[in-house]
Every structure is written in C-alpha cells, then in structure tokens.
Design an enzyme around this catalytic site. Sequence first.
Site, PDB file in Angstrom:
ATOM      1  N   GLU A  36      57.256 -21.434  29.444  1.00 30.95           N
ATOM      2  CA  GLU A  36      57.854 -21.849  28.172  1.00 30.95           C
ATOM      3  C   GLU A  36      57.264 -21.160  26.936  1.00 30.95           C
ATOM      4  O   GLU A  36      56.799 -21.821  26.002  1.00 30.95           O
ATOM      5  CB  GLU A  36      57.755 -23.376  28.028  1.00 30.95           C
ATOM      6  CG  GLU A  36      58.430 -24.100  29.188  1.00 30.95           C
ATOM      7  CD  GLU A  36      58.368 -25.629  29.071  1.00 30.95           C
ATOM      8  OE1 GLU A  36      57.681 -26.123  28.162  1.00 30.95           O
ATOM      9  OE2 GLU A  36      59.009 -26.289  29.895  1.00 30.95           O
ATOM     10  N   ASN A  68      58.574 -18.419  33.124  1.00 26.30           N
ATOM     11  CA  ASN A  68      59.481 -19.528  33.423  1.00 26.30           C
ATOM     12  C   ASN A  68      59.831 -20.237  32.116  1.00 26.30           C
ATOM     13  O   ASN A  68      58.967 -20.441  31.260  1.00 26.30           O
ATOM     14  CB  ASN A  68      58.711 -20.484  34.358  1.00 26.30           C
ATOM     15  CG  ASN A  68      59.538 -21.588  34.976  1.00 26.30           C
ATOM     16  OD1 ASN A  68      60.577 -21.326  35.565  1.00 26.30           O
ATOM     17  ND2 ASN A  68      59.072 -22.819  34.848  1.00 26.30           N
ATOM     18  N   HIS A 119      67.065 -27.521  33.689  1.00 23.29           N
ATOM     19  CA  HIS A 119      67.131 -28.974  33.466  1.00 23.29           C
ATOM     20  C   HIS A 119      68.416 -29.239  32.673  1.00 23.29           C
ATOM     21  O   HIS A 119      68.438 -29.128  31.448  1.00 23.29           O
ATOM     22  CB  HIS A 119      65.906 -29.448  32.677  1.00 23.29           C
ATOM     23  CG  HIS A 119      64.630 -29.340  33.443  1.00 23.29           C
ATOM     24  ND1 HIS A 119      64.369 -30.115  34.551  1.00 23.29           N
ATOM     25  CD2 HIS A 119      63.538 -28.549  33.272  1.00 23.29           C
ATOM     26  CE1 HIS A 119      63.162 -29.814  35.035  1.00 23.29           C
ATOM     27  NE2 HIS A 119      62.638 -28.860  34.277  1.00 23.29           N
ATOM     28  N   GLU A 175      63.595 -25.423  38.482  1.00 24.61           N
ATOM     29  CA  GLU A 175      63.323 -26.850  38.228  1.00 24.61           C
ATOM     30  C   GLU A 175      64.629 -27.626  38.081  1.00 24.61           C
ATOM     31  O   GLU A 175      64.767 -28.475  37.192  1.00 24.61           O
ATOM     32  CB  GLU A 175      62.465 -27.016  36.961  1.00 24.61           C
ATOM     33  CG  GLU A 175      61.172 -26.235  36.994  1.00 24.61           C
ATOM     34  CD  GLU A 175      60.269 -26.489  35.787  1.00 24.61           C
ATOM     35  OE1 GLU A 175      60.531 -27.435  35.016  1.00 24.61           O
ATOM     36  OE2 GLU A 175      59.304 -25.726  35.626  1.00 24.61           O
ATOM     37  N   ASP A 221      67.588 -30.018  37.780  1.00 28.52           N
ATOM     38  CA  ASP A 221      68.109 -31.387  37.835  1.00 28.52           C
ATOM     39  C   ASP A 221      69.235 -31.499  36.809  1.00 28.52           C
ATOM     40  O   ASP A 221      69.370 -30.654  35.924  1.00 28.52           O
ATOM     41  CB  ASP A 221      67.038 -32.481  37.661  1.00 28.52           C
ATOM     42  CG  ASP A 221      66.135 -32.306  36.453  1.00 28.52           C
ATOM     43  OD1 ASP A 221      66.527 -31.611  35.494  1.00 28.52           O
ATOM     44  OD2 ASP A 221      65.034 -32.884  36.451  1.00 28.52           O
TER      45      ASP A 221
HETATM   46  C1  XIL Z   1      56.920 -32.372  34.031  1.00 27.81           C
HETATM   47  C2  XIL Z   1      56.490 -33.259  35.177  1.00 27.81           C
HETATM   48  O1  XIL Z   1      57.546 -33.388  36.110  1.00 27.81           O
HETATM   49  C3  XIL Z   1      56.076 -34.608  34.660  1.00 27.81           C
HETATM   50  O2  XIL Z   1      55.550 -35.407  35.704  1.00 27.81           O
HETATM   51  C4  XIL Z   1      55.024 -34.444  33.574  1.00 27.81           C
HETATM   52  O3  XIL Z   1      54.709 -35.696  33.022  1.00 27.81           O
HETATM   53  C5  XIL Z   1      55.532 -33.514  32.491  1.00 27.81           C
HETATM   54  O4  XIL Z   1      55.904 -32.286  33.068  1.00 27.81           O
HETATM   55  N1  XIL Z   1      59.201 -28.085  32.483  1.00 27.81           N
HETATM   56  C6  XIL Z   1      58.132 -27.743  33.257  1.00 27.81           C
HETATM   57  C7  XIL Z   1      57.479 -28.769  34.105  1.00 27.81           C
HETATM   58  O5  XIL Z   1      57.801 -26.564  33.343  1.00 27.81           O
HETATM   59  O6  XIL Z   1      56.103 -28.530  34.237  1.00 27.81           O
HETATM   60  C8  XIL Z   1      57.696 -30.151  33.579  1.00 27.81           C
HETATM   61  O7  XIL Z   1      57.176 -31.076  34.520  1.00 27.81           O
HETATM   62  C9  XIL Z   1      59.160 -30.387  33.309  1.00 27.81           C
HETATM   63  C10 XIL Z   1      59.677 -29.435  32.277  1.00 27.81           C
END
Ligand code: XIL
Length: 537
Positions: free
Chosen positions: A182, A223, A259, A288, A290
């Site tokens: 990020e 990422n 996401h 990641e 969802d």
């Molecule tokens: C999230 C985890 O799933 C949570 O358990 C934690 O509290 C916060 O981080 N982007 C990312 C991940 O790169 O590391 C994040 O994971 C979600 C968003």
Amino acid sequence: MPSLLQFLPSPTKRAPMGALPLLLVAALAFAGPQPAAAAGPPAAAAPVVTSTTAASMTLDALAEAHGRYFGSATDNPELSDAAYTATLGSEFGQITPGNSMKWDTIEPQQGQFNFAKGDAVVDFAQQHGQSIHAHNLVWHSQLPSWVSALPTGQVRAAMENHITTEAGHYKGEVYAWDVVNEPFNDDGTYRTDAFYNAMGTAYIGDALRTAHAADPGAELYINDYNIEGSGAKADAMYRLVSQLKADGVPIDGVGFQTHLAVQYGFPSGMRANLQRFADLGLDVAVTELDVRVQLPADAAKSATQSDYYRQVVEACLGVARCVGITVWDYTDKYSWVPSTFPGQGSACLYDENLQPKAAYDAVRAALGGGSGGGDDGGGGGTGNSALLVQYRNNDQNATDNQIKPGLRLVNTGGGAVDLSTVTLRYWFTADDPGGSPAATFDTWCDYAVIGCGTVTHRVAAASGSPAGADHYLEVGFSSGSLAAGASTGDIQLRLNKTGWTAFDESDDYSRTTGASYADAPRITAYLGGALAYGIEP
Ligand code: XIL
C-alpha cells in the site's frame, strides 16, 4: 543499499503446483485447451474438465487446471478451529498469513524478533502441501510506534535490518513476498509514512533490493488496493513498477488486493488493467479477494456478489501472467470486514457456519467446475458456458399492470450455439398469485431483431417461491443458430396478468431500472436445461 544483485536476471520461476496430486495434473494436461479447429466442439474459455471430475475437484485443483493457484488468507487464532482448518487445508493450495508476518508481530521492539506466529502458519501450509505468499515487510499500518518515532536518519537501517532478518528467516520457505504494501493514497500520490518521510520514493527500490538479497528465490511483489480497475491509483502503480523495471530493481509481481464492495460497482476494465502490468514482464495476482455487502445481505446483493467473484476469476484467467487468486479468508466466520467496515459483511465464499455460498458456486463455475453445492437456494451457480444475457427495462413504471423486459442473448464462445437448446428466465413476483382465481398470464413478443416468430414465451411458477421470484417468464427459440460472438439483438417482451391487476415490480429478482442494455446475472440462461449463465434466485 544498492546491490550488485540488481544486475542479475531474475530467475525464472513459476507458481507452485500446490497440493494437487501429480497424476491429476497429468490427466488434466490432456484436457487442456485445444488448438482452434474448423470443426469440433465449441472452444470453451476454460479447459475441458469432465463434469463428474470437475464436480469433485477443489477450487485449487480447478485453478491448477488453468496453471493458477487458489488460496486463502488465514490467521493464528483460527488454526485451532478444526472444522475451519479441514477446509483450509483441503480446498486451497496457497496460504497468506493475514497478520502473522506483519512488522508489529515480528519485531514489536527494535531488534527483538518473534517468529512463532509466522512459523505456525508456515508449518500448517507445509503440512498441507500449500505454497505461501508472505505478507508483508514494509507497510505504513500495523507498524510498531518505535519505527515511526525513529529519527529519519535511522529509518533506512531499521527497515533494511527488518527485511534482512525476516526474509532471511523465511528464506526458501515462501513462494513470494509482499515487500511493499500500500505505497499509494487513493489519488495516486505517495503515502507519507515513516519510510517515505525518511527516504522519499527510494525506499521502495531499496526494500526490494534488500529482500532479494535476503531470499533470492522469492517472488517480490508490491501490493495495493483500489488498483484493480483503471484509475489514478492504478496509473500511479503502473508508473512506479515501470520505473523499477527500467532501473533494474528486482520486482517480480504486482498484487491486486481486490477488496470489493457490491455498492461501489465492479472495477472498470480489470482484465485489461491486469494485462498492462503483465505486459511489463511482471506476474500479477489477486491477493486479498473479498466482496462485501451492506448488511443485511439479500438475494439481489448475493447475486451481484457472485457476479463480482465470477468477474474477478475471469479477469485472472484472461491474463496469462495472472498466477493465482487468494481470498482474504474463505469464511465469514473469520472475515476482517465486519470489524473494519461497520454495517458491512457477508464478504466471503463460505458463510459463518463454514457452508459454501452462491459465490462459491460462481467461482467454481468460472474455474470450469460444476456446482459444488453452494447455498444459493436455486441449486445452481453462474454457468461457465459461452452464454451471456443482457437486459434493459422497457417500462420504468414499477406499479402498472405490465412488465416489459428487453433481452439480448450473446454467444461469447468460439462455436455456434443451437438456439433451440437455449431458454432464458426473467424472475418476478405475481404479487397476488393466491388471488381468486390464481393469477394467469398473457405473454407477448413485441419486437425481435431475429423475428418474434422464432421466440417462444410463457410464464411458469417458480418452485419454492424464492424471494422476489414466485414466477418466471421463460423465453425460448423454436429454431436458429447463434454464431460465435453474435448477439440475438433486441428482443422486446411484455407480460400481464389476464385479470390486468397491477404488479409491484420493485422487489422483482431480475428487474433493474437500467434503461440501456447491461449484463444481467439475475436473468438466467440454460443450455439443454442446465444453468449456463446467471444466478438463480
Ligand atoms: C487486515 C487483517 O485481515 C486484519 O485482521 C487486521 O486487523 C488489519 O489488517 N490490506 C492488507 C491486509 O494488506 O494486511 C489487511 O489485513 C487488509 C487490507
């Protein structure tokens, strides 16, 4: 610290084969895509896997048939949930630690490293033959305060020590690393975190070189989120990795977190966006995934969610260098969404009771598998044939006595489709079906490019009265063939109750208010009676 290693070519590596037995891989190799031929069965987007085989294959095995992995994030507390780990260990071929390898877990105090949690995830993955996409080395979040409190002159050494120690600890154990996570704000400007403040953009190349020196065999990723479709942030990432490649910095891939949220729409041009990164000579991965909804979930949100999952899978399968897909945990039971986005949830492939949802079926189908039994109430999933249904609403009045769907059927496959084997269903509620007498219907074809004479139509009662759909308008074709790439063109349909009482269309499953044609996953299509497109209510 610039390293000579930057001048070495990156070793050629491929995505690990995961847990798929080699014999199965060999069998699938024979079932791979066939060269284009004048005759023979229509070319499918997915490798041909016989339905009985596909129905019993895991998501990872189905992905493996395309040369991809299908993975899940996990976390340490969940590893003591036996029902959870049973599916985690069998359905998925790749693991990403959700938190266990982050800076605040690994090095909470300067120079004090604690690898127990990360090691536990590695152990689980190794016991189940799963590859590990490690996450992450440099990130503005979950960063212990001692790092941010360092004088800027000490940040670089602290960062390099963290990377060298952690990536060194896991050297040879992980397939890939998210080295930098990020780096961008949503407008495409750089995040002004401790690393940027100390080193400017140079921290990124420095982190990648340091990670490469620590584990030369690992695939090194940057990422981020909100870079899946076209836009300023994706463009910023594209400029960054283009420059890194031009500078000879060791970078192997870009991770697209993905996401998504049903209420924000699907990222525009995702496949093309992934492709332009791949064209730079990089791997791309969905890291990641969802798809959250505003609670409560309902049939319409669930259908859109399934459609988004399908589109993500198709985007990845459409890009040769998209190496795999990772869901940000596979079950709503352990999703990060409800605590991070209050009022939202239901984002995962499995529900809180670890039962597969309609989205799971949609992913299976997009990967070329059959229905895996997801709880979509209709016994089906998004089909994976070459059919696509498009819809527009020809009657914006939701409370009058007629329903007027405009439909188009598109053949996106490589071979002709015999229209006499195709039916479509537009799902709606009769609103007073139990009236006396029970509602009967008149149906009409007002206009069709292919001629209304070949279009058949009738209303039938839906079994089980699913929400928003106690009836459906079934549309068929008496004859005709739809060539590869062709559309039927506009088919204007209309229906009314024979008693001409009013409808309330606002809750109808298949209806949208769109007045121009758009893909319509809530209108289902069937080939020979089997679901071929869309999500049943
Ligand atoms: C999230 C985890 O799933 C949570 O358990 C934690 O509290 C916060 O981080 N982007 C990312 C991940 O790169 O590391 C994040 O994971 C979600 C968003």
